[in-house]
Motif scaffolding. Structure first.
Motif, PDB file in Angstrom:
ATOM      1  N   UNK A   1     -68.953  56.734  14.261  1.00  0.00           N
ATOM      2  CA  UNK A   1     -70.016  57.639  14.734  1.00  0.00           C
ATOM      3  C   UNK A   1     -69.902  58.814  13.858  1.00  0.00           C
ATOM      4  N   UNK A   2     -68.702  59.326  13.507  1.00  0.00           N
ATOM      5  CA  UNK A   2     -68.648  60.524  12.603  1.00  0.00           C
ATOM      6  C   UNK A   2     -69.223  60.278  11.435  1.00  0.00           C
ATOM      7  N   UNK A   3     -69.071  59.072  10.999  1.00  0.00           N
ATOM      8  CA  UNK A   3     -69.734  58.990   9.556  1.00  0.00           C
ATOM      9  C   UNK A   3     -71.424  58.821   9.746  1.00  0.00           C
ATOM     10  N   UNK A   4     -72.143  58.301  10.861  1.00  0.00           N
ATOM     11  CA  UNK A   4     -73.376  58.468  11.173  1.00  0.00           C
ATOM     12  C   UNK A   4     -73.706  59.500  11.437  1.00  0.00           C
ATOM     13  N   UNK A   5     -73.009  60.740  11.749  1.00  0.00           N
ATOM     14  CA  UNK A   5     -73.509  61.945  11.992  1.00  0.00           C
ATOM     15  C   UNK A   5     -73.151  63.005  10.796  1.00  0.00           C
ATOM     16  N   UNK A   6     -72.377  62.508  10.001  1.00  0.00           N
ATOM     17  CA  UNK A   6     -71.954  63.326   8.927  1.00  0.00           C
ATOM     18  C   UNK A   6     -72.839  63.144   7.691  1.00  0.00           C
ATOM     19  N   UNK A   7     -74.155  63.387   7.977  1.00  0.00           N
ATOM     20  CA  UNK A   7     -75.138  63.128   7.063  1.00  0.00           C
ATOM     21  C   UNK A   7     -75.709  64.582   6.649  1.00  0.00           C
ATOM     22  N   UNK A   8     -76.757  64.481   5.628  1.00  0.00           N
ATOM     23  CA  UNK A   8     -77.357  65.809   5.086  1.00  0.00           C
ATOM     24  C   UNK A   8     -78.458  66.068   5.976  1.00  0.00           C
ATOM     25  N   UNK A   9     -78.283  66.320   7.163  1.00  0.00           N
ATOM     26  CA  UNK A   9     -79.504  66.816   7.973  1.00  0.00           C
ATOM     27  C   UNK A   9     -79.647  68.197   7.818  1.00  0.00           C
ATOM     28  N   UNK A  10     -81.043  68.737   8.239  1.00  0.00           N
ATOM     29  CA  UNK A  10     -81.230  70.131   8.270  1.00  0.00           C
ATOM     30  C   UNK A  10     -80.789  70.555   9.536  1.00  0.00           C
ATOM     31  N   UNK A  11     -81.013  69.696  10.520  1.00  0.00           N
ATOM     32  CA  UNK A  11     -80.767  69.957  11.956  1.00  0.00           C
ATOM     33  C   UNK A  11     -80.324  68.805  12.719  1.00  0.00           C
ATOM     34  N   UNK A  12     -79.369  68.692  13.488  1.00  0.00           N
ATOM     35  CA  UNK A  12     -78.942  67.518  14.563  1.00  0.00           C
ATOM     36  C   UNK A  12     -79.187  68.020  15.728  1.00  0.00           C
ATOM     37  N   UNK A  13     -80.117  67.144  16.477  1.00  0.00           N
ATOM     38  CA  UNK A  13     -80.621  67.434  17.882  1.00  0.00           C
ATOM     39  C   UNK A  13     -79.634  66.381  18.753  1.00  0.00           C
ATOM     40  N   UNK A  14     -79.290  66.784  19.761  1.00  0.00           N
ATOM     41  CA  UNK A  14     -78.437  65.909  20.866  1.00  0.00           C
ATOM     42  C   UNK A  14     -78.865  65.967  22.279  1.00  0.00           C
ATOM     43  N   UNK A  15     -79.388  64.827  22.786  1.00  0.00           N
ATOM     44  CA  UNK A  15     -79.597  65.063  24.262  1.00  0.00           C
ATOM     45  C   UNK A  15     -78.317  65.231  24.798  1.00  0.00           C
ATOM     46  N   UNK A  16     -78.410  66.266  25.767  1.00  0.00           N
ATOM     47  CA  UNK A  16     -77.269  66.698  26.377  1.00  0.00           C
ATOM     48  C   UNK A  16     -76.566  65.566  27.331  1.00  0.00           C
ATOM     49  N   UNK A  17     -77.371  64.562  28.099  1.00  0.00           N
ATOM     50  CA  UNK A  17     -77.061  63.569  28.548  1.00  0.00           C
ATOM     51  C   UNK A  17     -75.911  62.808  27.889  1.00  0.00           C
ATOM     52  N   UNK A  18     -75.909  62.782  26.507  1.00  0.00           N
ATOM     53  CA  UNK A  18     -74.797  62.279  25.821  1.00  0.00           C
ATOM     54  C   UNK A  18     -73.345  63.014  25.780  1.00  0.00           C
ATOM     55  N   UNK A  19     -73.367  63.812  26.453  1.00  0.00           N
ATOM     56  CA  UNK A  19     -72.272  65.020  26.198  1.00  0.00           C
ATOM     57  C   UNK A  19     -70.825  64.258  26.307  1.00  0.00           C
ATOM     58  N   UNK A  20     -70.666  63.088  27.370  1.00  0.00           N
ATOM     59  CA  UNK A  20     -69.389  62.676  27.147  1.00  0.00           C
ATOM     60  C   UNK A  20     -68.827  62.084  26.045  1.00  0.00           C
ATOM     61  N   UNK A  21     -70.157  61.562  25.401  1.00  0.00           N
ATOM     62  CA  UNK A  21     -69.546  60.714  23.707  1.00  0.00           C
ATOM     63  C   UNK A  21     -69.354  61.808  22.786  1.00  0.00           C
ATOM     64  N   UNK A  22     -69.792  63.284  22.985  1.00  0.00           N
ATOM     65  CA  UNK A  22     -69.905  64.167  21.982  1.00  0.00           C
ATOM     66  C   UNK A  22     -68.956  65.300  22.167  1.00  0.00           C
ATOM     67  N   UNK A  23     -68.318  65.557  23.189  1.00  0.00           N
ATOM     68  CA  UNK A  23     -67.639  66.570  23.521  1.00  0.00           C
ATOM     69  C   UNK A  23     -66.544  66.919  22.527  1.00  0.00           C
ATOM     70  N   UNK A  24     -65.891  65.687  22.060  1.00  0.00           N
ATOM     71  CA  UNK A  24     -64.795  65.766  20.944  1.00  0.00           C
ATOM     72  C   UNK A  24     -65.366  65.361  19.628  1.00  0.00           C
ATOM     73  N   UNK A  25     -66.285  64.563  19.500  1.00  0.00           N
ATOM     74  CA  UNK A  25     -66.847  64.060  18.305  1.00  0.00           C
ATOM     75  C   UNK A  25     -67.632  65.375  17.307  1.00  0.00           C
ATOM     76  N   UNK A  26     -68.307  66.035  18.191  1.00  0.00           N
ATOM     77  CA  UNK A  26     -68.754  67.350  17.473  1.00  0.00           C
ATOM     78  C   UNK A  26     -67.840  68.239  16.760  1.00  0.00           C
ATOM     79  N   UNK A  27     -66.537  68.266  17.403  1.00  0.00           N
ATOM     80  CA  UNK A  27     -65.462  69.027  16.640  1.00  0.00           C
ATOM     81  C   UNK A  27     -64.939  68.289  15.309  1.00  0.00           C
TER      82      UNK A  27
END
Length: 357
Positions: free
Chosen positions: A57-83
């Motif tokens: 998932x880190x690799x999936x999100x470590x792309x050359x985006x201009x902006x990354x949107x996240x549905x807040x519903x996903x916060x349990x999966x992202x609270x550590x991943x974003x860091x």
């Protein structure tokens, strides 16, 4: 822009939040932006915390985006991943409603802290109502935009004359639209209607997403002797749903909490006053006593009084029905909402790209 969007599962419109995300994606793509949807596996809330440890998932999100949107519903999966992300792009969270808003006691406090921790990892928020924005502001000072869901789902609405004539018909037709889940308050609505002496009929439209709860409400219907007054249709396509809304008098979804409650707005398109939750974003739409009634979660007496009054005073019902239609007509379209969101995203991208002073 090159945009990423993180959601659970796919963007099939199973709820108002997913419809919001889907329409946002469509609007960005129509304006020439590339949008990649990153789908997180749908699992239990407890198991979703394991996503924070995923290298994939880190690799999936470590792309050359201009902006990354996240549905807040996903916060349990992202609270550590974003860091863990090595990123230069801004993260913008789309907040339909905070999970903590549905809870009470210790569960609410724990959920608040989890969502506070997640929101500290994002650069901005997009909220679907003023109450949702206020709830987020209690947890973080992250900058944000309030962008109501737009409208344009249905066609072929009744005329004012048809709405006025419909108000005089019997029986008094109530429609509930929503997945059969405890937080939607169908059991509360049934308990209230059981005490209303006027001639009424309830149509329940929605998937039985919670099988145990669906059995509970069906048992309640049998115990109260309401089987001939309550119809469960299951999920309906837009054409059949429009027919049900067009023949009803009142849309009643007395949820524990709604971040916005797009279903109330969709009912207003057909001239239906909304019986809505006073908890959450419905107050952005429903003016109590004018375009509907706002009731406290679980207040069966207040629901029964509202239904009885409208079923009795059909001139008042007609006036509220027309006022609801006028409120719908003033609401922004998805095209206008999409323009506002895109401008906000461009601003966040520009700020992220500014050179250090």
């Amino acid at each position: 822009m090159k945009v990423g969007l993180v959601v659970y599962g796919d963007l099939e419109p199973r709820s108002g939040g997913y419809r919001y995300d889907r329409r946002l994606v469509e609007g960005l793509r129509e304006r020439g932006d590339r949008v990649d949807v990153i789908s997180l596996p749908e699992t239990s809330r407890a198991r979703s915390f394991a996503h924070n440890l995923s290298g994939r998932l880190v690799r999936d999100l470590d792309r050359s985006f201009d902006v990354l949107l996240q549905d807040e519903l996903c916060h349990p999966s992202l609270v550590g991943l974003n860091r863990r992300l090595d990123r230069e792009y801004p993260i913008v969270s789309i907040v339909h409603h905070l999970r903590a808003s549905e809870l009470s006691g210790l569960s609410r406090r724990l959920s608040c802290e989890l969502e506070r921790a997640y929101l500290s990892t994002v650069d901005a928020v997009i909220c679907n109502s003023r109450p949702t924005r206020a709830a987020v502001a209690e947890l973080t000072d992250t900058p944000g935009l309030i962008a109501w869901p737009g409208v344009d789902r249905f066609e072929g609405f009744p005329t004012d004359a048809e709405i006025t004539a419909r108000a005089q018909r019997d029986p008094f037709e109530v429609v509930f639209v929503g997945n059969l889940l405890p937080r939607k308050g169908l059991d509360t609505l049934l308990g209230a209607l059981a005490g209303v002496e006027r001639d009424w009929h309830l149509t329940v439209v929605g998937d039985e997403s919670g099988p145990a709860y669906a059995r509970e409400v069906r048992d309640l219907v049998r115990r109260e002797g309401l089987a001939d007054r309550v119809e469960f249709t299951g999920w309906l396509d837009d054409g059949n749903l429009a027919a049900r809304l067009g023949s009803a008098h009142l849309l009643a979804v007395p949820s524990i909490h709604e971040g916005f409650g797009i279903v109330y707005l969709e009912g207003m398109a057909f001239g239906l006053p909304a019986l809505a939750s006073a908890s959450g974003g419905a107050s952005d739409l429903v003016t109590d006593g004018k375009t509907g009634h706002l009731v406290a979660p679980g207040d069966e007496r207040a629901i029964a009084r509202a239904v009885d009054r409208l079923a009795t005073d059909r001139d008042r019902l007609a006036a509220m029905s027309l006022a609801a239609r006028r409120r719908y007509e003033r609401h922004p379209t998805w095209d206008a909402v999409g323009e506002r969101i895109r401008a906000f995203l461009e601003h966040r991208v520009a700020r992220a790209n500014q050179s250090p002073a």
